[in-house]
Structures are given as C-alpha cells and as structure tokens.
Scaffold this motif. Structure first.
Motif, PDB file in Angstrom:
ATOM      1  N   GLY A  32       0.815  -1.215   0.000  1.00 32.39           N
ATOM      2  CA  GLY A  32       0.000   0.000   0.000  1.00 32.39           C
ATOM      3  C   GLY A  32       0.846   1.262   0.000  1.00 32.39           C
ATOM      4  O   GLY A  32       2.051   1.222   0.280  1.00 32.39           O
ATOM      5  N   GLY A  44      -4.252   1.320  -2.160  1.00 30.50           N
ATOM      6  CA  GLY A  44      -3.604   0.179  -2.804  1.00 30.50           C
ATOM      7  C   GLY A  44      -2.471   0.614  -3.724  1.00 30.50           C
ATOM      8  O   GLY A  44      -2.502   1.702  -4.307  1.00 30.50           O
TER       9      GLY A  44
ATOM     10  N   THR B  73      -6.341   0.470   6.153  1.00 28.23           N
ATOM     11  CA  THR B  73      -5.789  -0.393   5.090  1.00 28.23           C
ATOM     12  C   THR B  73      -6.850  -1.187   4.336  1.00 28.23           C
ATOM     13  O   THR B  73      -6.509  -2.132   3.616  1.00 28.23           O
ATOM     14  CB  THR B  73      -4.762  -1.388   5.679  1.00 28.23           C
ATOM     15  OG1 THR B  73      -5.439  -2.277   6.568  1.00 28.23           O
ATOM     16  CG2 THR B  73      -3.640  -0.691   6.417  1.00 28.23           C
ATOM     17  N   GLY B  74      -8.103  -0.866   4.502  1.00 29.80           N
ATOM     18  CA  GLY B  74      -9.137  -1.645   3.823  1.00 29.80           C
ATOM     19  C   GLY B  74      -9.315  -3.008   4.474  1.00 29.80           C
ATOM     20  O   GLY B  74      -9.116  -3.159   5.679  1.00 29.80           O
ATOM     21  N   ASP B 230     -10.677   3.658  -4.563  1.00 26.28           N
ATOM     22  CA  ASP B 230      -9.474   2.877  -4.246  1.00 26.28           C
ATOM     23  C   ASP B 230      -9.861   1.401  -4.220  1.00 26.28           C
ATOM     24  O   ASP B 230     -10.037   0.813  -3.151  1.00 26.28           O
ATOM     25  CB  ASP B 230      -8.916   3.311  -2.877  1.00 26.28           C
ATOM     26  CG  ASP B 230      -7.718   2.476  -2.468  1.00 26.28           C
ATOM     27  OD1 ASP B 230      -6.969   2.027  -3.355  1.00 26.28           O
ATOM     28  OD2 ASP B 230      -7.539   2.272  -1.257  1.00 26.28           O
ATOM     29  N   SER B 233      -8.660  -1.549  -1.777  1.00 23.04           N
ATOM     30  CA  SER B 233      -8.998  -1.567  -0.351  1.00 23.04           C
ATOM     31  C   SER B 233     -10.279  -2.348  -0.075  1.00 23.04           C
ATOM     32  O   SER B 233     -10.482  -2.848   1.026  1.00 23.04           O
ATOM     33  CB  SER B 233      -9.118  -0.140   0.191  1.00 23.04           C
ATOM     34  OG  SER B 233     -10.232   0.511  -0.392  1.00 23.04           O
ATOM     35  N   GLY B 238      -7.213  -6.183   0.838  1.00 27.72           N
ATOM     36  CA  GLY B 238      -7.005  -4.784   1.196  1.00 27.72           C
ATOM     37  C   GLY B 238      -5.737  -4.212   0.576  1.00 27.72           C
ATOM     38  O   GLY B 238      -5.166  -4.781  -0.361  1.00 27.72           O
ATOM     39  N   THR B 239      -5.286  -3.103   1.136  1.00 32.26           N
ATOM     40  CA  THR B 239      -4.123  -2.432   0.542  1.00 32.26           C
ATOM     41  C   THR B 239      -2.815  -3.124   0.886  1.00 32.26           C
ATOM     42  O   THR B 239      -1.802  -2.904   0.249  1.00 32.26           O
ATOM     43  CB  THR B 239      -4.034  -0.977   1.032  1.00 32.26           C
ATOM     44  OG1 THR B 239      -3.850  -0.995   2.445  1.00 32.26           O
ATOM     45  CG2 THR B 239      -5.284  -0.190   0.718  1.00 32.26           C
ATOM     46  N   ARG B 301     -14.173   4.529   6.390  1.00 35.47           N
ATOM     47  CA  ARG B 301     -13.232   4.720   5.258  1.00 35.47           C
ATOM     48  C   ARG B 301     -13.977   5.299   4.050  1.00 35.47           C
ATOM     49  O   ARG B 301     -13.501   6.227   3.398  1.00 35.47           O
ATOM     50  CB  ARG B 301     -12.580   3.377   4.898  1.00 35.47           C
ATOM     51  CG  ARG B 301     -11.491   3.509   3.842  1.00 35.47           C
ATOM     52  CD  ARG B 301     -10.801   2.180   3.561  1.00 35.47           C
ATOM     53  NE  ARG B 301      -9.893   2.321   2.435  1.00 35.47           N
ATOM     54  CZ  ARG B 301      -8.589   2.593   2.526  1.00 35.47           C
ATOM     55  NH1 ARG B 301      -8.034   2.723   3.695  1.00 35.47           N
ATOM     56  NH2 ARG B 301      -7.849   2.733   1.440  1.00 35.47           N
TER      57      ARG B 301
END
Lengths: 177, 498
Positions: A32, A44, B73-74, B230, B233, B238-239, B301
């Motif tokens: 990330g 991301g 961070t998702g 995004d 995420s 996730g990220t 988020r």
C-alpha cells in the motif's frame, strides 16, 4: 507416525514459499501507499505488478495451510478413533475450503486484472466470499467436531477409560477413588 | 454530541464498572484456595467457559484497533477476524480435551504447570513462564492504556472532568480492574466475561445495523465508493496485499491456541463433554462481536475517502467517532460499555496468568515448589502486577511510545510461536520432547526479539510472528525426531491415547 512426517513436509514447503516470497522483487507500494491527503490512511499500490512478482505463490501457500489443518485435525484423534467417517469428513471439508479459496483467489486476480466485481451482500463478490466463505468453511470443521464428538473426539468408552485412570491415580496417591 | 447523549453513554459505562465491582464481591465468597483463584476449581459450566474464551480473545484491539485497521488499510485485517473459526477449531480439536484431562489428573493451574506435567522439565516450565510474564506485561499495559484513553475521551466532554489527566483515568480503570480481580480471582473474571461476552455480541449486531443505515444503499454503497476511489482496499486482501493477509490468517488462526489466557480457560470446564457445547457458542459469539470490526471500518473509510466526512485524527478514532456521530446514544452507551468489557475481559485474564507465573510457576521452576499461602500471594501479585503494568503503560506513553507498542505486538506473536508447538505437539504426539520444547521457545523468542532489534520487517507485509511460528513448529518436530524417545509417565501416556 505418518501424520508427523506429512505435517513436517507441509511446514517445510510453507517455509520454501516464504523464502520465495522473501526473494520476490518488491514492487512500488507492495503493501500500500500513503494516501495523498488523508493522514493515517493507505491506498492500494500496483496490485497487478505485485501479482506478477508473487505469481500464484499465495494461492499455493493457502492450499497447503488448508491441507495442514485437515491433517492436524485427523492427527488429534486417538489412533483407535481415526475412523473412515472422520477421514472422509476432513477430506471433503478440506476440498470445500480449497474450493472457496480458489474462488477468492481467482476472483481477486480477475478484479485486479480489470473486471469490475458485482457487489453482493454489501461487498465486492471476492470479498463477500472471503468474509463468509473463509469463516464458513472453517466453521464447517467446527460443526463436524460437534457432530463427531461422541464418535471420534470423546467416545463414551474413552470417557470411561479416563474416569478409570483418574480413580487409579487417586488410589495410587492414597486419596481414595 | 447532545449533552444528554453523552450522559447516557457515561451512565452505561459507570453502570458497567459498578457491575464489575459487584461481581468481585460476590466471587470473593467463592474463592477459598489458589485453585479457585486460578482455575475456578474446574467447576464452570459450558456457557460461562464459551463466553469467557471468546470475550478474552477479542480484546480492545478488536473493538478499537480492528475498525481502525480497516479504516487505514481496507479489508487486509479482516483475515484476523474471519480466522476465528479456525483458531477455535485448532484449540478444541488439538488441545482442549487433553489439557482438561491433565488438569484433573495433575491438578495443574497454569500452562507452565501443564508443560511440566507433559515434559517433566523445569527448563521448559521456567521458559514458558518467563515467556508468559514478558508477554503479559506488554499486553496488560496496552489494555490499561486503551482503557484510560477511552475513559479520558469520554470524560473530557463533561464539564466536571474536562481537564482530567490520562494518569487519573488509568488509575480509575485500574482500580476497578484490580478490585474485582483481586477479590474474586478467576471466578470474578469469568463471570464478568460471561456478561461481557453478551454485551459484545449485542453490540456487534447492533453496530452492523447502524452501519448499514449510514448510507441509503447500505454497505453496498460504501463498497461502491471504495471501488470507485481505491478498489484494492475493498478487495479481499485490502491495501496490504495477499501475503500480509494470509500471514495474519496463519498467525491468528494457529496462534490462538498458543495464547495462555485462552488455553488456561480450557482447563476450567466442569465436564469433558462440555466441549461439544462450548465450540459452537464460542465461534458464533466471536463472529457476532467481530461484525463491528469490518462494518465500522468500511463505513468510516468510505465516508472519509468519499469526502463526506473530515479525515480522522488517527485510524483508532474510527469506532469512537462512528459511535458518537452515527449511532443512537443508547447503542453508543452499550457499545462503549462493550468496549470496556472487551478490554477488561482480556486484561483480567492476563492478570490471572501473570500472577500465576510470578507466584506459582517461576518459583516452582527455580526451587521445585510454589510459595506457601498461595492465595494470599496470588492476590498480592495481582495488585503488584496491575500497578507495575499501569506505571509501565504511563511511562511508555509519555517517555517511550515504541516500547509498549513493541511489547503489545510481541505478545501475540511470541505466545503463538513459543507456546503453540509446545502445547499442540506435546498433547498429541508421544515423541514430542523437552529439548524440542526448549528449542522452540528459545527460537521463537530469538526470532521475535531479533526482528525487532534488527529493525527487520519481512517483505510483502508478512508478519514477523508468522515467520517465527513456522520456524518454531518445524524446529520442534525436527528436534523431537532427532531426540531419543523417552517413556512418559503412566498417566500422561494414557491420556495421549484417549
């Protein structure tokens, strides 16, 4: 005894995959990137480049973990209770968990490749499968524990054998039965 | 926030603390021996054990840190929550039955006691006790600090306590914790856990309903916003990416059974057959409570990234901000009480096993016997440990923030990598040897501490604890296979056949 060699073999393969991942090239934003304007939030990175570097290593790693779980569960049973129903159950549940995982992995790859996944039950389809499928496929092993409790986890004969052992040890210590 | 809403929230929290004190007084009358203090005399019913196991697993980290991680961070951290069914599965298939059998045969009150019974090695007992003590201090300090910070954020909005310090909040929270742990020991701890577990489940379900209501299109609309802004995420890893998520899956799934505050509770049920009831209640209870982990994080988020809400000061504000701004005050009150419940139920478990390590396990490993007047010393150690952890938490917060963070992170990974192989293989494999136990503990401590001191982070987001756990599991088997097989005591040998 065979179980422990299988478990050892799977753990060594997992360590091998970890070594491969360790050596795989790090791409920009592999874990990330900081959001441009929002402190504390990550976005991301280049997921497609990351997948190029890792290939299907994560997919195979998780398949091995699922196999490890099924073998460990069978390993936990008393040798005389490793009955066919338990073996068949663990095998089928492991295959179901592997199928769920396969759906997650290839759904993820497709989404990273540009396919827009449908939103199902509040999340993109691969995430919905991950949330409920991963939990559900492991829950199935737990429900199998409940179903098999008196068949192979704690058979009435084994419970009686344990009660006899307790009484015997108490008698040896002079505590009375 | 409306003043009345704030009073409702504070009312629920105060009510909860009074309840904890009441349970402590009630449990004191039932605590007569060190066995009662540490393992409740092995007399607990399945509902109490189930809810105690899951509520002590889902700490303040799950209620505050979990939504914060999803905000930051998702869906990466979602794998820590969904893996609970595997974690409890490993615990109940591989550990629960035989740990309870040995507890009855050998009158064990702690994990190091079990290690001694299984391996007949004071080194293994001493090292496992030392590992527990190191992990407990960090964990406990983290929990006390979290409690103090939440209490301060609640009281700061009132006229009377607007300037209250963090130290004062730490003192108030610790005083309640100390009171019910010292008076009632593990009995108070597990009965408060019972209520705490119910509160956490109700809170989890109600929060999801509130989260769905934030957007007209429910969670689907939140996901769509993330997919537009995004996409990664909102995808399953996730990220942080797949290796981070899968390493957490392994560490949290397998590692749960290496957590001494969880495995110790497996010694406490009245009947062996209760495990059949405990498993589904525990697994379902945990997932209901953990629903808020993903839902709050996702909604906050989406709101922030979609420019519908100002950015949060820190990710850990996700849950408190959501509750204040989007939840009904009564629900917010229940969830804040649930938050204290989550933190306290974990902290009281750590106090219990930490006190056992100090007055029971370490003296036994060094001089072969525990202290006399164990119950008195257990209470004294509980007070001492609480005060030390509170002071350590405050010192770390004001003077060395990295230290408490390190010990908090160190806790789960170290418990998992050091203790899981020792317990899991020891209870299922007759060739598991004492040398292997010592080697696995030493290797796990060395890898976890080594990664930290060397400042090394495994690439692709893999958790250091995951690497340490894989190495210690493998090392344990190899050393056992290389070791000369030893005959086991008769009772242990027969337990391993059952």
């Amino acid at each position: 005894m065979r179980h422990i060699y299988l478990i050892l073999g799977l753990l060594i393969v997992l360590l091998g995959i970890v070594a491969f991942v360790w050596e795989a090239p790090l791409t920009a934003g592999a874990t990330g990137l900081p959001h441009a304007t929002i402190d504390g939030m990550k976005v991301g990175g280049d997921a497609a480049a990351r997948l190029d570097a890792l290939g299907n290593a994560p997919y195979f790693m998780q398949l091995i973990v699922i196999a490890l779980v099924a073998i460990l569960y069978d390993f936990s049973l008393p040798a005389h209770r490793r009955i066919r129903a338990a073996r068949v159950g663990f095998t089928l549940l492991a295959l179901a968990a592997a199928a769920v995982w396969t759906a997650i992995w290839f759904g993820y790859r497709a989404a990273v490749g540009g396919d827009e996944p449908a939103i199902v039950l509040g999340f993109p389809w691969p995430s919905t499968v991950a949330i409920w499928g991963v939990w559900g496929s492991m829950l199935a092993f737990d429900l199998f524990y409940v179903w098999g409790f008196r068949r192979f986890i704690l058979h009435a004969d084994d419970e009686a054998a344990f009660a006899a052992l307790v009484a015997e040890m108490k008698a040896e210590r002079g505590e009375g039965a | 926030m409306d003043a009345y809403a704030h009073e409702i929230i504070l009312g629920f929290v105060a009510l909860y603390m009074v309840f904890c004190i009441g349970v402590g007084l009630w449990a004191m009358k039932r605590t007569h021996t060190a066995g009662d203090f540490f393992v409740a005399g092995r007399g607990l019913g399945p509902w109490v054990v189930s809810l105690a196991v899951f509520s002590s697993t889902l700490s303040g980290f799950g209620f505050v840190g979990g939504p914060g991680l999803v905000y930051a961070t998702g869906l990466s951290s979602m794998w820590m929550a969904t893996v609970s069914a595997l974690g409890f599965g490993i615990g109940y298939y591989l550990i629960a039955k035989r740990i309870r059998m040995i507890a009855e045969l050998r009158d064990t009150v702690s994990l190091p006691d079990l290690v001694m019974a299984r391996y007949d090695s004071n080194w293994a007992r001493g090292l496992s006790a030392l590992t527990i003590l190191l992990g407990v201090i960090g964990y406990l300090a983290t929990q006390i600090l979290a409690m103090a910070m939440v209490l301060q954020s609640l009281l700061a909005d009132t006229a009377m306590f607007a300037g209250i310090s963090l130290a004062a909040c730490a003192a108030i929270s610790s005083a309640v914790l100390i009171f019910y742990c010292v008076t009632g020991g593990i009995i108070a701890s597990v009965y408060t856990d019972l209520i705490q577990g119910f509160v956490m489940m109700v809170a989890g379900v109600l929060v999801v309903i509130a989260a769905i209501g934030v957007f007209d299109g429910g969670l689907g609309e939140a996901s769509q916003i993330l997919m537009d802004k995004d996409p990664e995420s909102a995808l399953p890893f996730g990220t942080m990416g797949p290796m981070a998520a899968l390493s957490w899956f392994f560490l949290f799934g397998f590692g749960l059974s290496g957590q001494p505050h969880v495995t110790t509770k497996m010694m406490m049920n009245r009947r062996l057959s209760d495990n059949r009831i405990v498993v589904p209640i525990t697994v379902i209870g945990y997932v209901l409570a953990a629903l808020l982990w993903v839902s709050i994080g996702m909604v906050m988020r989406a709101l922030v990234i979609g420019d519908m809400h100002a950015p949060l000061g820190a990710p850990d504000e996700a849950a408190p901000v959501f509750l204040r701004e989007f939840a009904n005050p009564i629900l917010a009150g229940i969830v804040f009480a649930g938050l204290f419940a989550a933190i306290m139920s974990t902290a009281d478990s750590f106090l219990n096993i930490g006190a056992a390590a100090i007055i029971h396990d370490i003296p036994k490993a060094i001089r072969g016997r525990s202290l006399t007047a164990e119950l008195f010393w257990a209470r004294a150690a509980t007070i001492g440990l609480s005060i030390f952890a509170t002071l350590f938490a405050l010192y770390s917060f004001y003077e060395n923030g990295a230290l408490i963070g390190f010990l908090g992170v160190f806790g789960w990974g170290t418990f998992a990598s050091a203790l899981l192989p020792v317990v899991m293989f020891g209870l299922n494999w007759k060739r598991a040897s004492a040398r292997a136990a010592v080697a696995a503990i030493v290797a796990a401590l060395a890898i976890n501490i080594g990664f930290y001191l060397a400042g090394v982070r495994p690439p692709h987001g893999m958790d250091p604890g995951f690497v340490a756990l894989l190495v210690s599991l493998t090392l344990f088997i190899i050393v056992s296979l290389l070791d000369k097989p030893k005959s086991l005591p008769k009772d242990i040998d027969r337990v391993l056949d059952l």
